[in-house]
Write a protein that holds these residues in place. Structure first.
Motif, PDB file in Angstrom:
ATOM      1  N   LYS A  25      -1.631  -6.456   9.675  1.00  0.00           N
ATOM      2  CA  LYS A  25      -1.243  -6.384  11.079  1.00  0.00           C
ATOM      3  C   LYS A  25       0.203  -6.852  11.268  1.00  0.00           C
ATOM      4  O   LYS A  25       0.558  -7.953  10.858  1.00  0.00           O
ATOM      5  CB  LYS A  25      -2.180  -7.240  11.930  1.00  0.00           C
ATOM      6  N   TYR A  26       0.988  -5.991  11.879  1.00  0.00           N
ATOM      7  CA  TYR A  26       2.383  -6.295  12.156  1.00  0.00           C
ATOM      8  C   TYR A  26       2.689  -6.015  13.624  1.00  0.00           C
ATOM      9  O   TYR A  26       1.919  -5.325  14.314  1.00  0.00           O
ATOM     10  CB  TYR A  26       3.310  -5.443  11.282  1.00  0.00           C
ATOM     11  N   ALA A  27       3.796  -6.537  14.094  1.00  0.00           N
ATOM     12  CA  ALA A  27       4.272  -6.245  15.440  1.00  0.00           C
ATOM     13  C   ALA A  27       5.777  -6.071  15.397  1.00  0.00           C
ATOM     14  O   ALA A  27       6.482  -6.805  14.683  1.00  0.00           O
ATOM     15  CB  ALA A  27       3.898  -7.367  16.410  1.00  0.00           C
ATOM     16  N   ILE A  28       6.277  -5.077  16.136  1.00  0.00           N
ATOM     17  CA  ILE A  28       7.718  -4.850  16.201  1.00  0.00           C
ATOM     18  C   ILE A  28       8.119  -4.730  17.666  1.00  0.00           C
ATOM     19  O   ILE A  28       7.280  -4.537  18.546  1.00  0.00           O
ATOM     20  CB  ILE A  28       8.153  -3.582  15.426  1.00  0.00           C
ATOM     21  N   ILE A  29       9.416  -4.843  17.907  1.00  0.00           N
ATOM     22  CA  ILE A  29       9.915  -4.691  19.271  1.00  0.00           C
ATOM     23  C   ILE A  29      11.179  -3.849  19.256  1.00  0.00           C
ATOM     24  O   ILE A  29      12.031  -4.004  18.369  1.00  0.00           O
ATOM     25  CB  ILE A  29      10.158  -6.069  19.919  1.00  0.00           C
ATOM     26  N   ILE A  30      11.275  -2.926  20.188  1.00  0.00           N
ATOM     27  CA  ILE A  30      12.484  -2.122  20.364  1.00  0.00           C
ATOM     28  C   ILE A  30      13.392  -2.889  21.327  1.00  0.00           C
ATOM     29  O   ILE A  30      13.104  -2.982  22.512  1.00  0.00           O
ATOM     30  CB  ILE A  30      12.157  -0.732  20.932  1.00  0.00           C
ATOM     31  N   LYS A  63       4.921  -9.696  10.213  1.00  0.00           N
ATOM     32  CA  LYS A  63       3.476  -9.866  10.101  1.00  0.00           C
ATOM     33  C   LYS A  63       2.961 -10.825  11.167  1.00  0.00           C
ATOM     34  O   LYS A  63       3.595 -11.825  11.498  1.00  0.00           O
ATOM     35  CB  LYS A  63       3.127 -10.401   8.712  1.00  0.00           C
ATOM     36  N   VAL A  64       1.789 -10.502  11.698  1.00  0.00           N
ATOM     37  CA  VAL A  64       1.157 -11.357  12.703  1.00  0.00           C
ATOM     38  C   VAL A  64       0.616 -12.607  12.026  1.00  0.00           C
ATOM     39  O   VAL A  64      -0.170 -12.519  11.083  1.00  0.00           O
ATOM     40  CB  VAL A  64       0.015 -10.605  13.421  1.00  0.00           C
ATOM     41  N   LEU A 105      -2.001  -0.237   7.295  1.00  0.00           N
ATOM     42  CA  LEU A 105      -1.000  -0.956   8.053  1.00  0.00           C
ATOM     43  C   LEU A 105      -1.144  -0.596   9.526  1.00  0.00           C
ATOM     44  O   LEU A 105      -1.185   0.580   9.887  1.00  0.00           O
ATOM     45  CB  LEU A 105       0.400  -0.576   7.567  1.00  0.00           C
ATOM     46  N   SER A 106      -1.256  -1.618  10.381  1.00  0.00           N
ATOM     47  CA  SER A 106      -1.290  -1.374  11.818  1.00  0.00           C
ATOM     48  C   SER A 106      -0.129  -2.116  12.461  1.00  0.00           C
ATOM     49  O   SER A 106       0.103  -3.292  12.182  1.00  0.00           O
ATOM     50  CB  SER A 106      -2.620  -1.817  12.428  1.00  0.00           C
ATOM     51  N   VAL A 107       0.597  -1.408  13.313  1.00  0.00           N
ATOM     52  CA  VAL A 107       1.812  -1.951  13.913  1.00  0.00           C
ATOM     53  C   VAL A 107       1.704  -1.869  15.432  1.00  0.00           C
ATOM     54  O   VAL A 107       1.612  -0.777  15.996  1.00  0.00           O
ATOM     55  CB  VAL A 107       3.064  -1.185  13.441  1.00  0.00           C
TER      56      VAL A 107
END
Length: 210
Positions: A25-30, A63-64, A105-107
């Motif tokens: 589990k990952y998180a991104i930001i624009i 990564k979370v 992979l989940s983003v």
């Protein structure tokens, strides 16, 4: 097992992506800023010291962690760590959606506005970020990406029990085309997960997606 016991198990269960119990589990930001009188997107060039994909172009993210309350907190934390801004400078954080890849992979993707008038005000972490650059949002609204394809073949192994399923003897191997988007801006090539998320972001803005 009675229903009360079953229900307690389900209540304690941490929700996950069904069928992918061990996905990463990952998180991104624009990140968006206002520069030269218009909205611009901030991109990172990954440090050469990074173990994975050094030199690639990406959005801030990671990564979370177990200590993160949610993926929004992950995205903002990573943004602040990588670009050297404070949480108070990141406003209007909005959720875009979840990208799930065939590779476990989940983003979770977000957008956020940084209250810095120019990217010169950033202090990138050199261990993670080699450099940063901005691209006017209008460029992506006016220019479509090039689209290429990767063929993914889903093929059962040699011990697959064909005899246990209806019409097993005629089971066909599945082939899936995986789209890869490429944006070309000056000397930069934006592709991979970054371009995929960016493409959906632009589609949302243009009303091609709800």
């Amino acid at each position: 097992m009675d229903y009360k016991t079953l229900n307690n198990i389900i209540k304690k269960h941490q929700s996950d992506t069904l069928g992918l119990p061990n996905n990463r589990k990952y998180a991104i930001i624009i990140p968006l800023i206002e520069k030269d009188g218009e909205l611009q997107i901030v991109f990172e060039v990954r440090s050469k010291y990074m173990r994975r994909q050094p030199g690639e172009i990406c959005f801030p993210g990671g990564k979370v962690d177990q200590d993160d309350l949610n993926t929004s907190e992950t995205a903002v934390r990573e943004l602040c760590e990588e670009l050297g801004v404070s949480e108070g400078q990141v406003i209007n954080v909005e959720y875009l959606g979840l990208l799930v890849t065939p590779f476990r992979l989940s983003v979770s993707a977000y957008t956020g506005f940084i209250t810095i008038g120019s990217h010169e005000g950033f202090q990138p972490n050199p261990l993670e970020v080699d450099s940063i650059f901005t691209v006017p949002l209008s460029f992506f609204l006016e220019n479509k990406p090039e689209v290429h394809y990767i063929n993914v073949e889903i093929k059962p192994d040699d011990n697959f029990p064909y005899d246990d399923i209806p019409n097993g003897e005629s089971y066909e191997v599945q082939k899936v085309q995986y789209e890869e988007h490429f944006y070309y801006y000056e000397d930069y090539v934006i592709w991979g997960l970054t371009a995929r998320i960016l493409n959906d972001f632009i589609a949302i803005i243009k009303g091609d997606r709800t």
